[in-house]
Write a protein that holds these residues in place. Structure first.
Motif, PDB file in Angstrom:
ATOM      1  N   GLY A  67      40.407  38.160  37.893  1.00 16.74           N
ATOM      2  CA  GLY A  67      40.805  38.301  39.293  1.00 16.74           C
ATOM      3  C   GLY A  67      39.663  38.608  40.240  1.00 16.74           C
ATOM      4  O   GLY A  67      39.851  39.284  41.258  1.00 16.74           O
ATOM      5  N   VAL A  68      38.477  38.089  39.913  1.00 22.02           N
ATOM      6  CA  VAL A  68      37.296  38.330  40.748  1.00 22.02           C
ATOM      7  C   VAL A  68      36.781  36.977  41.251  1.00 22.02           C
ATOM      8  O   VAL A  68      36.765  36.000  40.500  1.00 22.02           O
ATOM      9  N   GLY A  69      36.339  36.909  42.507  1.00 21.32           N
ATOM     10  CA  GLY A  69      35.802  35.669  43.054  1.00 21.32           C
ATOM     11  C   GLY A  69      34.460  35.330  42.414  1.00 21.32           C
ATOM     12  O   GLY A  69      33.838  36.171  41.754  1.00 21.32           O
ATOM     13  N   TYR A  70      34.018  34.110  42.632  1.00 22.80           N
ATOM     14  CA  TYR A  70      32.718  33.710  42.081  1.00 22.80           C
ATOM     15  C   TYR A  70      31.889  33.002  43.145  1.00 22.80           C
ATOM     16  O   TYR A  70      30.736  33.321  43.350  1.00 22.80           O
ATOM     17  N   ASN A  71      32.525  32.076  43.847  1.00 20.65           N
ATOM     18  CA  ASN A  71      31.850  31.360  44.932  1.00 20.65           C
ATOM     19  C   ASN A  71      32.408  31.887  46.251  1.00 20.65           C
ATOM     20  O   ASN A  71      33.585  31.694  46.544  1.00 20.65           O
TER      21      ASN A  71
END
Ligand code: SF4
Length: 177
Positions: free
Chosen positions: A157-161
């Motif tokens: 549940g963590v963004g990357y871009n």
């Protein structure tokens, strides 16, 4: 866990999130990307393949730990050609990441730090002539351990871009509590 999350937040990471260790899987295809050596450090440090162990060994090492925390440094850049800006964000992340390892060690005997890039603890790595100077503190990259970083982020549940104008570096700490 709460104390560790707070400690890492105090260091300044933009993202600090508990990681589900069951989402970690060492993939041979990620290791093969290391072997292409686009970063130029393959086979030059204990933190990098082949010095950090086979993909099977890395998978086994990661799964000795019951808990983890994902961390990210997210900074502003002008565009994807802003090399200076990209390197500034990387430098901030590397400093925070080294500090995070030391702060976690104040709470726990053992931690496995997996960062973004090769271990930068020593100016010159002892590889391959002598053992690692700081085996308890050295950090491999998540990729060196076969992790597909964007996938690990997604599953937790963590963004990357974070879109145009943003640069993000990701790392994680694994430990038992
Ligand atoms: S701690 Fe020093 S000797 Fe060990 S892998 Fe990192 S740079 Fe190399």
């Amino acid at each position: 866990m709460q104390a560790l999350l707070k400690t890492l937040e105090e260091i300044g990471f933009e993202t600090v999130k508990e990681l589900d260790v069951s989402t970690l899987k060492a993939l041979p295809e990620v290791r093969q990307m290391c072997e292409v050596n686009t970063c130029g450090v393959y086979n030059t440090r204990w933190s990098c393949p082949p010095g950090c162990g086979s993909i099977e060994e890395c998978d086994k090492i990661m799964h000795q730990y019951t808990h983890g925390i994902l961390v990210q440094t997210i900074g502003d850049i002008e565009d994807t050609l802003d090399w200076e800006g990209i390197m500034e964000v990387k430098e901030v992340h590397d400093k925070r990441f080294l500090q995070g390892t030391e702060r976690i060690k104040e709470h726990l005997d053992e931690v496995l730090p997996l960062g973004d890039g090769a271990c930068t603890r020593c100016q010159k790595c002892t590889y391959p002539d002598a053992p690692c100077r700081f085996p308890d503190l050295k950090s491999s990259s998540m990729e060196a351990f076969g992790l597909f970083v964007s996938d690990v982020c997604k599953k937790n549940g963590v963004g990357y871009n974070y879109g145009p104008g943003k640069m993000c570096y990701t790392g994680c700490y694994l430990f038992c509590i």
